[in-house]
Design a protein around this motif. Structure first.
Motif, PDB file in Angstrom:
ATOM      1  N   LYS A  75      -1.603   5.887  -3.164  1.00 29.10           N
ATOM      2  CA  LYS A  75      -0.425   5.491  -2.380  1.00 29.10           C
ATOM      3  C   LYS A  75       0.109   6.679  -1.575  1.00 29.10           C
ATOM      4  O   LYS A  75       0.432   6.550  -0.386  1.00 29.10           O
ATOM      5  CB  LYS A  75       0.677   4.960  -3.303  1.00 29.10           C
ATOM      6  N   GLY A 124      -6.810  -1.772  -2.311  1.00 24.82           N
ATOM      7  CA  GLY A 124      -5.597  -2.160  -1.611  1.00 24.82           C
ATOM      8  C   GLY A 124      -5.911  -3.096  -0.464  1.00 24.82           C
ATOM      9  O   GLY A 124      -7.076  -3.380  -0.160  1.00 24.82           O
ATOM     10  N   ASN A 179       0.809  -1.218   0.000  1.00 20.83           N
ATOM     11  CA  ASN A 179       0.000   0.000   0.000  1.00 20.83           C
ATOM     12  C   ASN A 179       0.842   1.268   0.000  1.00 20.83           C
ATOM     13  O   ASN A 179       0.334   2.355  -0.264  1.00 20.83           O
ATOM     14  CB  ASN A 179      -0.911   0.031   1.233  1.00 20.83           C
ATOM     15  N   GLN A 180       2.134   1.145   0.304  1.00 23.69           N
ATOM     16  CA  GLN A 180       2.996   2.323   0.411  1.00 23.69           C
ATOM     17  C   GLN A 180       3.959   2.480  -0.764  1.00 23.69           C
ATOM     18  O   GLN A 180       4.905   3.264  -0.679  1.00 23.69           O
ATOM     19  CB  GLN A 180       3.811   2.261   1.704  1.00 23.69           C
ATOM     20  N   ARG A 181       3.738   1.765  -1.841  1.00 22.94           N
ATOM     21  CA  ARG A 181       4.646   1.876  -2.996  1.00 22.94           C
ATOM     22  C   ARG A 181       4.507   3.264  -3.616  1.00 22.94           C
ATOM     23  O   ARG A 181       3.479   3.622  -4.149  1.00 22.94           O
ATOM     24  CB  ARG A 181       4.306   0.799  -4.027  1.00 22.94           C
ATOM     25  N   ARG A 206       4.969  -4.838  -7.066  1.00 18.57           N
ATOM     26  CA  ARG A 206       3.527  -4.764  -6.856  1.00 18.57           C
ATOM     27  C   ARG A 206       2.923  -6.018  -6.242  1.00 18.57           C
ATOM     28  O   ARG A 206       1.745  -6.027  -5.897  1.00 18.57           O
ATOM     29  CB  ARG A 206       2.841  -4.502  -8.208  1.00 18.57           C
ATOM     30  N   TYR A 264      -2.205   7.409   1.302  1.00 10.30           N
ATOM     31  CA  TYR A 264      -2.054   6.429   2.382  1.00 10.30           C
ATOM     32  C   TYR A 264      -0.775   6.697   3.170  1.00 10.30           C
ATOM     33  O   TYR A 264      -0.771   6.704   4.408  1.00 10.30           O
ATOM     34  CB  TYR A 264      -2.041   5.031   1.787  1.00 10.30           C
ATOM     35  N   LEU A 289      -0.519   7.314  -8.718  1.00  6.86           N
ATOM     36  CA  LEU A 289      -0.004   6.988  -7.390  1.00  6.86           C
ATOM     37  C   LEU A 289      -0.727   7.761  -6.284  1.00  6.86           C
ATOM     38  O   LEU A 289      -0.284   7.736  -5.131  1.00  6.86           O
ATOM     39  CB  LEU A 289       1.508   7.292  -7.314  1.00  6.86           C
TER      40      LEU A 289
END
Length: 892
Positions: A856, A728, A679-681, A688, A859, A853
């Motif tokens: 991401k 996610g 979830n933090q990419r 992935r 988050y 993104l």
């Protein structure tokens, strides 16, 4: 009330014992520092001369470790206290230290890194089996945080017992302090009673983050503890949401595995085997990768708390490590003294979206292509030798053809090893040929110098006029570049001219022998034009050309490891050219030079080099003869290997980058530990899925940690809702049992288009936070681009001037500021960090600027906050976030 008084009384008894133990351990540690003699060679008697140097290095390491252990204990005597009962019911008490205590420092003191240290992570009532087979039940546990001013104290302590409730004690010294005055003094009694109530309360209390840095967690929870004690040779990915202690678990694991005294016999034998096959000893043989420079600084500080020496070269960003390996070890990138062919470019000009979206397929295509290209090249060289008119030369081909029979990409290593066995005969013939060609070239030059003593000076002056001309290493003839030996450029003018004369005539002779013409505009062709008839005679030119072609074929067979490993960059250029013509993986050839290499391309070339070199290095035949000249590229590889490789925020790295890191783990015990959260990419190329990770590191296991210690209930629920927006993994995140998890709702403001209005709103919210807190906690303000960092910091500082709070700009994520500062960051730099309060500015602009993104970033930004979260929008909340509006308030 009586039960509560009994419980607090029992805690007071424990507190007194803790403080007395702190004093005793500190005294013993100081005595050890001042008086214990260091071990010397005489201490262990007569040594085997062959192993004397290694033994003395080991003694030096032991002395250093002991001194560091004494220093650590003098500053932090213990981090936990445990009481257990054995089968007979007898109670035993142990104190647990962060590092391994030297012998003689407290019989009750055990290292948290030791097997018995796991008691500190267990729950009261748990059974525990010691390494010796004894069964214990944990009866009491106290988690401690020693501090010393004038005298010892311990802050933010947790006491758990089978016999009394769980208590949090803010200060042990405060718990034992005498009453403020005589009982007749009602005011003093009331104040003392209030102070005692604030110091001791039931359950767990959330700690406020007052210092920017990774949270210090001396004792891991039960799940983290089991992970960090896994065997040295494990390959593991730790997955979990923010605040679950993933990075801390990695750091504690490294400390435990570097402390050889606490390793079991099997791990100690493994360390010995790796030491024997490595260029670095175990204590220094590790690497940790972080995605950002700021996180690297944070991690480095955490290592210092653990007593782990962490010089710059051991904690690195991948960008730094990649450039160093490619430039200084494998000559992929050009350097002043090396022979690399590429120039690193941070550009999007070369790659198609397919390469970015499917990096594994792209790499697999290249590696298969380049392996087959090498096999075809050496087969062709052998076939050409076989058909040579010179029977002695033709005879050299048969062993090579036999070695290549049946070889393909899947067993290319066998071809390399078998071809190496025939090097002696090939080398003898090549030496004779080189003597012939070098003699002819030197004779021709000597003739010109005899005719004109100023010949070399004239050539040197002509060469100066060619400084802007493309060099021959830019030539598209990759085969020639791979075969020819590139001379080291001389620092003196005449030597440089001599080398250019001979090199240009070699190029001319070889081209003529192969029926080719020199390419116009190249440095060598310009020099040949200038020479005119001052080169080789027609007969000598033909003879030298034929010999050079033969040498080229022999050279391809002579050093197979060199041509296979060091020739990968040249073959990549050929692959790119071929696939570009097919409109596969690459854009049309515009906007960049053949020597330009995109950063993701560099990863692909580097991975092919590392993996193929590693696959050769593990062979017994190679290990046996590794010091021989023909295995030089593999000695380079061995020098790069480390006993432990660790990766923080692994999902920000591509599968190719992670595979490069995994390839740096010593194959004798391939220890690879990574942590992350999909979830933090925050990168387009980041990993992935678990499939990406397992391709990068075969045999990789994964473990999930689901207890988050960072956020309040309100912010945890918001984070889960954000993770679910883009399908996610909202996961089964849970908060710690028995802890005060309730907080305040996040706040939202819309319509703040004016930067002045944003700064005014921020200042008002920061004043609220300070009013709620005894001390200003850590506060971060996140903006969506680097250009907004400094202006907002300046505007906010003006509005906080009257209460002496300063907002500082963390430019490029490299400036941390002081403890009482409010930090302003570009959001891309804040992975892995945590703050008590976070403000996220311009959320709706971010949704437009980063559509791929956005979820991401949202988050990651949200999960940096522990208690207070504020968001602002220039206009209104983005449509994708509309369902979250009920979770926000207007103010605290």
């Amino acid at each position: 009330m009586p039960e509560e008084q009994n419980s607090s009384g029992a805690v007071s008894v424990v507190a007194e014992d803790v403080l007395e133990t702190f004093e005793r351990v500190e005294l013993q540690a100081l005595r050890g520092l001042q008086g214990e003699p260091a071990l010397t060679g005489d201490s262990i008697g007569i040594m085997n001369p062959v192993r004397e140097a290694a033994a003395l290095r080991n003694l030096d390491r032991m002395n250093t470790e002991k001194a560091l252990a004494y220093q650590s204990l003098s500053r932090e005597p213990a981090i936990a206290r445990v009481v257990v009962s054995d089968k007979s019911g007898q109670l035993r008490t142990w104190y647990v230290s962060r590092t391994s205590p030297p012998s003689g420092v407290g019989s009750q003191l055990i290292s948290y890194r030791s097997p018995m240290g796991a008691l500190a992570s267990r729950s009261v009532g748990d059974s525990f089996v010691s390494p010796g087979g004894e069964v214990f039940e944990l009866r009491e546990r106290a988690l401690l945080h020693p501090v010393k001013d004038a005298e010892w104290d311990s802050r933010d302590n947790l006491f758990e017992s089978h016999d009394f409730k769980t208590w949090t004690v803010l200060s042990l010294r405060g718990l034992l302090a005498p009453a403020a005055g005589p009982i007749e003094d009602i005011l003093a009694a009331l104040l003392a009673e209030e102070e005692a109530e604030e110091n001791l309360f039931e359950g767990r209390r959330r700690s406020v983050i007052t210092k920017m840095g990774l949270r210090d967690q001396p004792v891991l929870d039960k799940f983290q503890d089991e992970i960090f004690r896994l065997p040295l040779s494990s390959r593991l990915l730790i997955l979990g949401p923010p605040g679950t202690g993933k990075t801390t678990t990695l750091i504690r694991r490294l400390g435990q595995k570097l402390d050889t005294a606490v390793l079991d016999e099997g791990e100690q034998r493994l360390v010995q085997r790796m030491d024997e096959s490595s260029d670095l000893q175990h204590a220094h043989s590790w690497l940790m990768f972080t995605p950002t420079e700021l996180l690297r600084q944070y991690v480095k500080e955490a290592f210092q708390r653990e007593g782990i020496p962490a010089p710059e070269q051991r904690i690195s960003t991948w960008a730094q490590q990649r450039t160093d390996i490619a430039r200084n070890h494998f000559n992929i990138l050009r350097s002043g003294a090396g022979s690399g062919i590429f120039v690193e470019k941070a550009t999007d000009a070369t790659l198609s979206e397919a390469a970015r979206e499917r990096p594994i397929d792209w790499y697999d295509d290249f590696d298969a292509w380049q392996t087959n290209a090498w096999l075809a090249s050496v087969r062709q060289a052998a076939e050409d030798l076989k058909s040579d008119n010179d029977k002695a030369v033709a005879a050299l081909a048969k062993p090579a053809l036999d070695a290549l029979a049946g070889k393909e990409a899947s067993n290319v290593g066998d071809a390399v090893v078998e071809l190496t066995q025939f090097g002696a005969a090939l080398q003898t013939r090549l030496t004779e040929m080189r003597s012939f060609t070098n003699g002819k070239l030197r004779d021709a030059l000597t003739l010109q110098v005899n005719r004109n003593r100023g010949f070399l000076d004239e050539l040197a002056r002509f060469m100066e006029s060619l400084q802007d001309t493309g060099s021959d290493t830019d030539d598209d003839d990759d085969d020639a570049a791979e075969d020819e030996e590139i001379p080291v450029e001389s620092k003196t003018t005449r030597n440089a001219a001599m080398q250019a004369y001979e090199s240009s005539l070699r190029t001319l002779a070889r081209s003529r022998a192969m029926g080719n013409s020199l390419k116009k505009g190249r440095r060598s062709s310009r020099i040949v034009e200038w020479l005119g008839d001052r080169g080789l005679s027609p007969i000598d030119l033909t003879a030298v050309g034929r010999s050079l072609v033969q040498q080229s074929r022999i050279r391809r067979l002579l050093n197979p490891a060199h041509s296979f490993i060091n020739g990968i960059p040249q073959r990549y250029r050929g692959f790119r050219r071929a696939r570009q013509a097919e409109s596969s993986w690459y854009r049309p050839a515009t906007g960049y030079l053949v020597t330009d290499l995109d950063l993701l391309e560099l990863d692909v070339v580097l991975l092919a080099t590392l993996r193929n070199a590693s696959n050769l290095l593990v062979r017994a035949a190679v290990q046996r003869d590794l010091n021989n000249r023909e295995w030089a590229p593999l000695r380079t590889m061995r020098a790069l290997l480390r006993h432990q490789v660790l990766v923080d925020e692994a999902t920000d790295f591509s599968p190719i980058q992670l595979a490069c890191m995994a390839a740096l783990a010593n194959p004798a015990g391939p220890s690879f530990f990574a942590c992350g959260d999909f979830n933090q990419r925050l990168t387009r190329w980041g990993s992935r899925s678990l499939e990406d990770m397992r391709w990068a590191c075969p045999d990789l296991r994964d473990e999930a940690i689901r207890i988050s210690y960072r956020q309040t209930t309100q912010l945890n629920e918001l984070a889960k809702s954000i993770a679910a927006l883009d399908a996610g993994d909202s996961g089964t995140v849970s908060l710690p049992d028995g802890m005060e998890n309730e907080g305040v709702a996040p706040v939202l403001v819309e319509g703040l288009t004016n930067p002045v209005a944003v700064a005014t709103w921020l200042a008002a919210r920061i004043r609220e936070i300070e009013a709620f807190s005894d001390k200003l906690p850590t506060i971060a303000v996140l903006v969506i681009d680097e250009q907004a960092v400094e202006p907002l910091a300046n505007a906010l500082s003006e509005r906080l001037l009257d209460i002496n709070i300063k907002a500082v700009a963390s430019k490029d994520g490299k400036f941390m500021g002081n403890e009482n500062d409010v930090r302003v960051f570009d959001i891309q730099h804040i992975k892995g960090l945590e703050f008590e309060a976070v403000f996220f500015i311009g959320v709706d602009r971010l949704a437009v600027a980063q559509p791929g993104l956005f979820d991401k970033y949202l988050y990651v930004g949200t999960t940096r906050a522990a208690t207070y979260l504020g968001m602002s929008c220039d206009s209104v909340l983005p449509p994708t976030m509309a369902s979250l509006r009920p979770q926000f308030a207007e103010r605290w």
